[in-house]
Design an enzyme around this catalytic site. Structure first.
Site, mmCIF file in Angstrom:
data_model
loop_
_atom_site.group_PDB
_atom_site.id
_atom_site.type_symbol
_atom_site.label_atom_id
_atom_site.label_comp_id
_atom_site.label_asym_id
_atom_site.label_seq_id
_atom_site.Cartn_x
_atom_site.Cartn_y
_atom_site.Cartn_z
ATOM 1 N N PRO A 112 -39.955 32.878 2.986
ATOM 2 C CA PRO A 112 -39.865 32.441 4.416
ATOM 3 C C PRO A 112 -38.706 31.517 4.548
ATOM 4 O O PRO A 112 -37.881 31.128 3.784
ATOM 5 C CB PRO A 112 -41.063 32.133 5.152
ATOM 6 N N LEU A 113 -37.970 32.238 5.353
ATOM 7 C CA LEU A 113 -37.247 32.042 6.103
ATOM 8 C C LEU A 113 -36.588 30.853 6.902
ATOM 9 O O LEU A 113 -36.782 30.705 7.710
ATOM 10 C CB LEU A 113 -35.939 32.952 7.179
ATOM 11 N N SER A 119 -34.265 30.117 0.745
ATOM 12 C CA SER A 119 -34.610 31.639 1.077
ATOM 13 C C SER A 119 -33.052 31.492 1.129
ATOM 14 O O SER A 119 -32.605 32.681 0.025
ATOM 15 C CB SER A 119 -35.093 32.204 2.305
ATOM 16 N N ALA A 122 -31.855 31.789 -2.967
ATOM 17 C CA ALA A 122 -32.151 32.613 -3.459
ATOM 18 C C ALA A 122 -32.103 34.088 -3.460
ATOM 19 O O ALA A 122 -31.926 34.725 -4.623
ATOM 20 C CB ALA A 122 -33.992 33.000 -2.711
ATOM 21 N N ASP A 164 -30.593 22.839 -4.686
ATOM 22 C CA ASP A 164 -31.412 24.772 -4.236
ATOM 23 C C ASP A 164 -30.710 26.273 -5.603
ATOM 24 O O ASP A 164 -31.634 26.710 -6.131
ATOM 25 C CB ASP A 164 -31.473 25.613 -2.828
HETATM 26 N N1 LIG Z 1 -34.602 38.018 3.354
HETATM 27 C C1 LIG Z 1 -33.504 37.855 3.712
HETATM 28 N N2 LIG Z 1 -32.276 38.821 3.683
HETATM 29 C C2 LIG Z 1 -31.209 38.790 4.852
HETATM 30 N N3 LIG Z 1 -30.836 36.721 4.444
HETATM 31 C C3 LIG Z 1 -32.195 36.049 3.967
HETATM 32 C C4 LIG Z 1 -32.745 36.883 4.059
HETATM 33 N N4 LIG Z 1 -33.493 34.922 3.250
HETATM 34 C C5 LIG Z 1 -32.325 33.904 3.426
HETATM 35 N N5 LIG Z 1 -31.641 34.843 4.297
HETATM 36 C C6 LIG Z 1 -30.282 33.963 4.403
HETATM 37 O O1 LIG Z 1 -31.053 32.310 4.311
HETATM 38 C C7 LIG Z 1 -31.416 32.476 5.961
HETATM 39 C C8 LIG Z 1 -31.968 30.592 5.680
HETATM 40 O O2 LIG Z 1 -30.980 29.507 4.795
HETATM 41 P P1 LIG Z 1 -31.176 28.061 5.278
HETATM 42 O O3 LIG Z 1 -30.980 27.152 4.440
HETATM 43 O O4 LIG Z 1 -31.550 27.503 6.542
HETATM 44 O O5 LIG Z 1 -33.517 28.427 4.954
HETATM 45 P P2 LIG Z 1 -34.051 28.353 3.601
HETATM 46 O O6 LIG Z 1 -33.180 28.409 2.515
HETATM 47 O O7 LIG Z 1 -34.989 29.023 3.730
HETATM 48 O O8 LIG Z 1 -34.590 27.319 3.318
HETATM 49 P P3 LIG Z 1 -33.511 25.476 2.539
HETATM 50 O O9 LIG Z 1 -32.391 25.394 2.698
HETATM 51 O O10 LIG Z 1 -34.332 24.307 3.441
HETATM 52 O O11 LIG Z 1 -34.962 24.880 1.470
HETATM 53 C C9 LIG Z 1 -31.495 33.042 6.713
HETATM 54 O O12 LIG Z 1 -31.150 32.488 8.284
HETATM 55 C C10 LIG Z 1 -30.482 34.536 6.526
HETATM 56 O O13 LIG Z 1 -29.253 34.790 6.375
HETATM 57 C C1 LIG Z 2 -31.387 19.108 2.744
HETATM 58 C C2 LIG Z 2 -31.092 19.703 1.813
HETATM 59 O O1 LIG Z 2 -30.782 17.860 0.548
HETATM 60 C C3 LIG Z 2 -32.007 20.731 0.994
HETATM 61 C C4 LIG Z 2 -32.383 22.000 1.687
HETATM 62 O O2 LIG Z 2 -33.189 23.101 1.129
HETATM 63 C C5 LIG Z 2 -29.864 20.148 1.872
HETATM 64 C C6 LIG Z 2 -29.343 20.786 0.657
HETATM 65 O O3 LIG Z 2 -29.602 19.744 -0.986
HETATM 66 O O4 LIG Z 2 -28.052 21.195 0.250
HETATM 67 MG MG LIG Z 3 -31.164 27.310 2.197
#
Ligand SMILES: Nc1ncnc2c1ncn2[C@@H]1O[C@H](COP(=O)(O)OP(=O)(O)OP(=O)(O)O)[C@@H](O)[C@H]1O
Ligand SMILES: C[C@@](O)(CCO)CC(=O)[O-]
Ligand SMILES: [Mg+2]
Length: 338
Positions: A112-113, A119, A122, A164
């Site tokens: 999930p985004l 996400s 990855a 990450d």
């Molecule tokens: N399946 C996908 N297709 C395209 N872009 C994606 C996809 N999944 C994630 N992304 C990109 O990553 C962004 C989300 O990144 P963000 O760092 O805000 O959250 P996260 O990586 O899911 O959570 P966190 O960083 O807190 O672990 C999305 O807005 C998009 O730009």
């Molecule tokens: C909030 C944070 O610590 C984790 C986000 O998944 C930011 C980062 O380490 O890049």
């Molecule tokens: Mg992220």
């Protein structure tokens, strides 16, 4: 055509504090982003990210980076996704020494985004690996991690740690403290994830903690305390047998630290009513411990429970949209098809 996949992650301990040089322990989990890359002769880049979804929103986006797509989707979401993919393409072109390489890129993800499961990392990790391999260059996972960090750092305007991207590239449990990144042994931990269906804005949440830390010495101390509990958690993992299911005592000790970690994150202002509700539902169901994971503000919690009770209870919790067991992903980035 080359397809690579990379896992998402949960934080056992230490998100946010890791941005200020404290250690953190993220663990890769079996939910993957897959990126397929086909080189193009004309130097253009076309991207298909069919499941770009947020908050129940689903958009289909097929556009080219030089030629922004005209679609009915939240513009900032599309812009952000383009930026991550553009940054990954830049890294791949540089690594393969092919500055004019073009690609057709397809992104499919089960992560999930914006929900704390990594996400973005990855997608960038799998994207860099697939694009460089498509050009005939093989990077080792450490190099993919380093380049993916550069890409995240650039897109997130400096609000990113190495945690990450390193975790997604290497798989398993890792520990990150500033520039020091390493894989560590961990037993197969019984992670359960609760997802509220929403998302948090990582940049905004990191900025909020930064401001609190600058304003109050006790907030800076809170960040340091997260580092202390993380170090204690690392000692517990180091003493555990990585080949065996963790016993109740180890789970109780890790869970106590996770609960403490959640309380401190809440104090730092990055929790949310829905995350607290899911954390309490997990604890009431008998989880050894529960905390939010990732940037917070909305998204996911992670709990430790070898039984089905927590997942079951989360299934009946109004604030929880989805709950699932998340196996530790021992493999990081990998080739799925070449
Ligand atoms: N399946 C996908 N297709 C395209 N872009 C994606 C996809 N999944 C994630 N992304 C990109 O990553 C962004 C989300 O990144 P963000 O760092 O805000 O959250 P996260 O990586 O899911 O959570 P966190 O960083 O807190 O672990 C999305 O807005 C998009 O730009
Ligand atoms: C909030 C944070 O610590 C984790 C986000 O998944 C930011 C980062 O380490 O890049
Ligand atoms: Mg992220």
């Amino acid at each position: 055509m080359t397809t690579c996949s990379a896992p998402g992650k949960v934080y056992l301990f230490g998100e946010h504090a890791v941005v200020y040089g404290e250690p953190a322990v993220p663990c890769a989990v079996e939910r993957r982003a897959r990126v397929t890359v086909e080189p193009r002769e004309d130097g253009r880049v076309r991207v298909d990210a069919a499941d770009l979804s947020l908050d129940g929103f689903t958009v289909t986006w097929g556009g080219s980076i030089d030629d922004r797509p005209d679609i009915d989707a939240p513009a900032p979401l599309v812009e952000a996704a383009m930026e991550y993919i553009e940054a990954a393409v830049r890294q791949a072109r540089e690594a393969a020494d092919r500055p004019d390489a073009g690609f057709d890129i397809t992104v499919e993800s089960a992560i999930p985004l914006g929900a704390g499961l990594g996400s973005s990392a990855a997608v960038v990790v799998a994207g860099i690996d697939a694009a460089t391999r498509a050009l005939g260059t093989e990077l080792d996972p450490e190099e993919v991690a380093r380049r993916a960090y550069e890409a995240e750092y650039e897109v997130q305007e400096g609000q990113a740690s190495r945690a990450d991207t390193f975790c997604s590239a290497m798989g398993g449990a890792v520990r990150v403290e500033g520039d020091d990144t390493r894989t560590i042994d961990a037993p197969p931990l019984p992670f359960v994830v609760g997802y509220d269906g929403g998302a948090g804005d990582t940049g905004e949440l990191v900025a909020g903690v930064r401001a609190l830390r600058e304003e109050h010495a006790f907030a800076a101390d809170t960040v340091e305390t997260v580092g202390d509990l993380t170090r204690e958690g690392e000692r517990l993992l180091a003493d555990a047998d990585p080949e065996r299911e963790p016993g109740d005592e180890l789970l109780a000790d890790l869970g106590e630290l996770m609960n403490f970690n959640h309380g401190l994150l809440e104090a730092l202002g990055v929790s949310a009513r829905s995350l607290d509700a899911m954390v309490w539902a997990a604890r009431d169901a008998g989880a050894a411990g529960a905390k939010l994971t990732g940037a917070g503000g909305g998204g996911c919690i992670v709990a430790l429970d070898p039984t089905d009770e927590t997942q079951h209870a989360l299934g009946y919790t109004a604030e929880c949209e989805q709950s699932f067991r998340a196996e530790l992903a021992t493999e990081g980035v990998r080739v799925e098809a070449a």
